[in-house]
Design a protein around this motif. Structure first.
Motif, PDB file in Angstrom:
ATOM      1  N   GLN A   1       1.013  -1.228   0.050  1.00  0.00           N
ATOM      2  CA  GLN A   1      -0.232   0.210   0.216  1.00  0.00           C
ATOM      3  C   GLN A   1       0.816   1.425   0.091  1.00  0.00           C
ATOM      4  O   GLN A   1       0.403   2.152  -0.545  1.00  0.00           O
ATOM      5  CB  GLN A   1      -0.604   0.012   1.124  1.00  0.00           C
ATOM      6  CG  GLN A   1      -1.966  -0.661   0.482  1.00  0.00           C
ATOM      7  CD  GLN A   1      -3.287  -0.737   2.298  1.00  0.00           C
ATOM      8  OE1 GLN A   1      -2.502  -0.820   3.341  1.00  0.00           O
ATOM      9  NE2 GLN A   1      -4.256  -1.443   1.642  1.00  0.00           N
TER      10      GLN A   1
ATOM     11  N   TYR B   1      -0.002   2.188  -3.935  1.00  0.00           N
ATOM     12  CA  TYR B   1      -1.640   3.086  -3.574  1.00  0.00           C
ATOM     13  C   TYR B   1      -1.398   4.280  -4.004  1.00  0.00           C
ATOM     14  O   TYR B   1      -2.304   5.127  -4.717  1.00  0.00           O
ATOM     15  CB  TYR B   1      -1.962   3.226  -2.072  1.00  0.00           C
ATOM     16  CG  TYR B   1      -2.901   3.619  -1.952  1.00  0.00           C
ATOM     17  CD1 TYR B   1      -4.328   2.196  -2.150  1.00  0.00           C
ATOM     18  CD2 TYR B   1      -4.009   4.632  -1.677  1.00  0.00           C
ATOM     19  CE1 TYR B   1      -5.952   3.218  -2.381  1.00  0.00           C
ATOM     20  CE2 TYR B   1      -4.612   4.555  -1.544  1.00  0.00           C
ATOM     21  CZ  TYR B   1      -5.483   4.318  -1.511  1.00  0.00           C
ATOM     22  OH  TYR B   1      -7.513   4.315  -1.966  1.00  0.00           O
TER      23      TYR B   1
ATOM     24  N   VAL C   1      -2.496   4.234  -7.559  1.00  0.00           N
ATOM     25  CA  VAL C   1      -3.536   3.652  -8.119  1.00  0.00           C
ATOM     26  C   VAL C   1      -4.151   4.044  -7.425  1.00  0.00           C
ATOM     27  O   VAL C   1      -5.706   4.767  -8.341  1.00  0.00           O
ATOM     28  CB  VAL C   1      -4.179   2.147  -7.249  1.00  0.00           C
ATOM     29  CG1 VAL C   1      -5.474   2.173  -7.323  1.00  0.00           C
ATOM     30  CG2 VAL C   1      -3.111   0.961  -7.484  1.00  0.00           C
ATOM     31  N   ASN C   2      -3.591   5.065  -6.515  1.00  0.00           N
ATOM     32  CA  ASN C   2      -5.145   6.558  -6.332  1.00  0.00           C
ATOM     33  C   ASN C   2      -5.159   7.518  -7.270  1.00  0.00           C
ATOM     34  O   ASN C   2      -6.005   7.999  -7.419  1.00  0.00           O
ATOM     35  CB  ASN C   2      -4.206   6.636  -4.826  1.00  0.00           C
ATOM     36  CG  ASN C   2      -5.234   7.862  -4.175  1.00  0.00           C
ATOM     37  OD1 ASN C   2      -6.864   7.475  -4.591  1.00  0.00           O
ATOM     38  ND2 ASN C   2      -5.188   9.186  -3.232  1.00  0.00           N
TER      39      ASN C   2
ATOM     40  N   GLY D   1      -6.524   5.338 -10.291  1.00  0.00           N
ATOM     41  CA  GLY D   1      -7.788   4.386  -9.983  1.00  0.00           C
ATOM     42  C   GLY D   1      -8.092   3.469 -10.988  1.00  0.00           C
ATOM     43  O   GLY D   1      -7.604   3.353 -11.156  1.00  0.00           O
ATOM     44  N   TYR D   2      -9.858   3.279 -11.055  1.00  0.00           N
ATOM     45  CA  TYR D   2     -10.067   1.945 -11.075  1.00  0.00           C
ATOM     46  C   TYR D   2      -9.390   2.181 -13.083  1.00  0.00           C
ATOM     47  O   TYR D   2      -9.394   1.340 -13.370  1.00  0.00           O
ATOM     48  CB  TYR D   2     -11.719   1.674 -11.433  1.00  0.00           C
ATOM     49  CG  TYR D   2     -12.229   1.806  -9.772  1.00  0.00           C
ATOM     50  CD1 TYR D   2     -11.708   0.104  -9.682  1.00  0.00           C
ATOM     51  CD2 TYR D   2     -11.889   2.281  -9.271  1.00  0.00           C
ATOM     52  CE1 TYR D   2     -11.726   0.205  -8.009  1.00  0.00           C
ATOM     53  CE2 TYR D   2     -12.268   2.223  -7.702  1.00  0.00           C
ATOM     54  CZ  TYR D   2     -12.254   1.423  -7.347  1.00  0.00           C
ATOM     55  OH  TYR D   2     -11.863   1.195  -5.704  1.00  0.00           O
TER      56      TYR D   2
ATOM     57  N   SER E   1      -6.564  -5.433  -6.778  1.00  0.00           N
ATOM     58  CA  SER E   1      -7.059  -4.705  -6.470  1.00  0.00           C
ATOM     59  C   SER E   1      -7.298  -5.005  -4.409  1.00  0.00           C
ATOM     60  O   SER E   1      -8.249  -3.753  -4.444  1.00  0.00           O
ATOM     61  CB  SER E   1      -8.205  -4.936  -6.941  1.00  0.00           C
ATOM     62  OG  SER E   1      -7.768  -3.984  -8.238  1.00  0.00           O
TER      63      SER E   1
ATOM     64  N   LEU F   1      -9.424  -2.162  -3.020  1.00  0.00           N
ATOM     65  CA  LEU F   1     -10.227  -1.940  -3.301  1.00  0.00           C
ATOM     66  C   LEU F   1     -11.711  -2.254  -3.258  1.00  0.00           C
ATOM     67  O   LEU F   1     -12.182  -3.217  -3.731  1.00  0.00           O
ATOM     68  CB  LEU F   1      -9.612  -1.454  -5.114  1.00  0.00           C
ATOM     69  CG  LEU F   1      -8.240  -0.805  -4.954  1.00  0.00           C
ATOM     70  CD1 LEU F   1      -7.643  -0.775  -6.629  1.00  0.00           C
ATOM     71  CD2 LEU F   1      -8.251   0.135  -4.377  1.00  0.00           C
ATOM     72  N   ASP F   2     -12.767  -1.663  -4.220  1.00  0.00           N
ATOM     73  CA  ASP F   2     -13.668  -1.792  -4.068  1.00  0.00           C
ATOM     74  C   ASP F   2     -14.181  -3.065  -5.145  1.00  0.00           C
ATOM     75  O   ASP F   2     -13.774  -2.808  -6.249  1.00  0.00           O
ATOM     76  CB  ASP F   2     -14.876  -0.515  -4.081  1.00  0.00           C
ATOM     77  CG  ASP F   2     -16.878  -0.484  -4.470  1.00  0.00           C
ATOM     78  OD1 ASP F   2     -16.719  -1.144  -3.509  1.00  0.00           O
ATOM     79  OD2 ASP F   2     -16.665  -1.272  -5.833  1.00  0.00           O
TER      80      ASP F   2
ATOM     81  N   LYS G   1     -16.160  -2.153  -8.041  1.00  0.00           N
ATOM     82  CA  LYS G   1     -16.013  -1.595  -9.472  1.00  0.00           C
ATOM     83  C   LYS G   1     -14.708  -1.696  -9.986  1.00  0.00           C
ATOM     84  O   LYS G   1     -14.192  -2.041 -11.042  1.00  0.00           O
ATOM     85  CB  LYS G   1     -15.671   0.087  -8.368  1.00  0.00           C
ATOM     86  CG  LYS G   1     -16.537   0.909  -8.024  1.00  0.00           C
ATOM     87  CD  LYS G   1     -15.777   2.302  -7.655  1.00  0.00           C
ATOM     88  CE  LYS G   1     -17.242   2.823  -6.964  1.00  0.00           C
ATOM     89  NZ  LYS G   1     -16.936   4.445  -6.642  1.00  0.00           N
ATOM     90  N   THR G   2     -13.301  -2.965  -9.050  1.00  0.00           N
ATOM     91  CA  THR G   2     -12.513  -3.545  -9.504  1.00  0.00           C
ATOM     92  C   THR G   2     -13.420  -4.908 -10.670  1.00  0.00           C
ATOM     93  O   THR G   2     -12.131  -4.862 -11.787  1.00  0.00           O
ATOM     94  CB  THR G   2     -11.963  -4.632  -8.385  1.00  0.00           C
ATOM     95  OG1 THR G   2     -11.312  -3.201  -7.706  1.00  0.00           O
ATOM     96  CG2 THR G   2     -10.814  -5.005  -9.513  1.00  0.00           C
TER      97      THR G   2
END
Length: 160
Positions: free
Chosen positions: A82, A86, A89-90, A93-94, A117, A122-123, A126-127
């Motif tokens: 993370q 992260y 990824v942040n 995003g997706y 993910s 992560l959600d 959404k992933t």
């Protein structure tokens, strides 16, 4: 086209290394039309995300509860991942997950995208949508490469 070819194409599309990058060409070069091979392999490869989430959630819960060494290792691994990943990824995003999965190279597929993910928390929904979008794009890229590699005119004509 026989059932063995379709079964093996599905199997290749589910495996972590080959995924649909192996399934589509295998199916095509064994007599299956790209009109059948592409959707079959894309849909099969899209099943990877729910399979991975189910598998990881179940086994992680069991291992984390019963094996203290696993819990310690996993928690340190996740914290390190993370910190390192992260921010990227942040930032992306997706869409970043979708593009990562869409690149038809080894280790950039549905398995790795879903695993990453999950590790980052992560959600899930959404992933899965991002992975499915990436699988569709990857399937179109692989299909295009197969079509260009053998000649567009021979792709849509049944091979004898």
């Amino acid at each position: 086209m026989d059932n063995y070819t379709l079964f093996f194409s599905v199997l290749l599309s589910l495996l972590p290394i080959s995924e649909l990058r192996g399934g589509i060409p295998y199916a095509y070069f064994n007599g299956v039309s790209l009109f059948i091979a592409t959707p079959l392999c894309v849909l099969t490869n899209a099943l990877v995300a729910p399979i991975v989430y189910t598998f990881l959630a179940t086994f992680h819960r069991i291992f984390h509860t019963h094996w203290k060494w696993y819990a310690s290792f996993f928690d340190r691994f996740v914290a390190r991942a993370q910190r390192r990943v992260y921010p990227k990824v942040n930032k992306y995003g997706y869409w970043g997950i979708l593009l990562f999965v869409a690149i038809p190279l080894p280790i950039t597929g549905a398995w790795t995208g879903t695993l990453g993910s999950w590790i980052l928390g992560l959600d899930k929904r959404k992933t899965m949508m991002a992975v499915f979008g990436g699988v569709i794009v990857s399937g179109l890229i692989v299909t295009s490469l197969v079509a260009l590699g053998v000649g567009i005119d021979s792709v849509f004509i049944k091979r004898i």
